[in-house]
Scaffold this active site. Sequence first.
Site, PDB file in Angstrom:
ATOM      1  CD  GLU A 141     -66.335 -13.053 -75.410  1.00 45.99           C
ATOM      2  OE1 GLU A 141     -67.469 -13.020 -74.896  1.00 45.99           O
ATOM      3  OE2 GLU A 141     -65.946 -13.965 -76.159  1.00 45.99           O
ATOM      4  CG  HIS A 157     -68.568 -14.934 -78.377  1.00 43.02           C
ATOM      5  ND1 HIS A 157     -67.514 -15.546 -77.744  1.00 43.02           N
ATOM      6  CD2 HIS A 157     -69.040 -15.835 -79.271  1.00 43.02           C
ATOM      7  CE1 HIS A 157     -67.339 -16.760 -78.234  1.00 43.02           C
ATOM      8  NE2 HIS A 157     -68.254 -16.972 -79.161  1.00 43.02           N
ATOM      9  CB  CYS A 170     -68.734 -19.619 -77.011  1.00 39.62           C
ATOM     10  SG  CYS A 170     -68.839 -20.324 -78.657  1.00 39.62           S
TER      11      CYS A 170
END
Lengths: 84, 227
Positions: free
Chosen positions: B196, B194, B86
Amino acid sequence: MIKVKVHVTLRESVLDPQGTAVKNSLHAMDYHEVQDVRIGKYLELLIEPSDRPIEETVKEMCEKLLANTVIENYEFEVEEAVTQ
Amino acid sequence: MKFAVIVFPGSNCDIDMYHAVKDELGEEVEYVWHDEADLTQFDGVLLPGGFSYGDYLRSGSIARFSNVMSEVVKAAEEGKPVLGVCNGFQILLEAGLLPGAMLRNQGLKFICRPVELEVVNNETMFTQAYQKNERITVPVAHGEGNYFCDADTLKQLEANGQIAFRYADNPNGSLLSIAGITNEKGNVLGMMPHPERAVDELLGSADGLKLFQSIVKHWRDSHVVNA
């Protein structure tokens, strides 16, 4: 001090979704004569004169930070002798 | 394997990144503040999402000149894995570690939802745990994720297999639906989604975990004798 006015605009080959939204809004207000809207940035720099030509310094600043030349063009004008 | 999570003023996915590596992946990880000037002790570098320096001027444009970035460039040159997610991706673009630039999303809206991605190249150090063309679900959260580059660069990205991930349904207007690209050498990956935030079924998807597992497997294969 020298005042430098920098204009940063999106390159012509790059679509400007913000500009398009503003154009559509102007059309909705019956300003149908508007053909295109492009949104850019305007920066004013106050620079202390030095031995280095100011055009050279500002060009470097534009290329390195003020504009991203992948998507943006820049133009600047130098106004001499601005008192603080 | 020891990871650095770089923290800029305005980063806000640093804790998610740390959690993914420490608790879900089970590897070592440390936060590294943006004015640090040494990354030699780390095997991999993670640039998290957020709004570094308030996204002033352009997303990533100011973070790119922080102290730590010259170290990130050095780590990339040494062949260490560097992942930017990002805002981290935007910083890698501004730093010139990856080609191209980000524009405002075509629909002008900030998009925050899970999206389906296609693994285009599963032979990179970041994607080897995936199948080719595998569909995975990973969340996006961005206002400027509309990937742009010139026609020649786009051709090169395709020819070199640098497109790692594509959106199944392009949410933001990115060229060729690009969601993530690597550098030519393949050790720097930037992606808008994302991974994560997709490391446990509790979060709605664990599809992002394989990305981190890929990095570790690649590192073990090349660094650990008798692995």
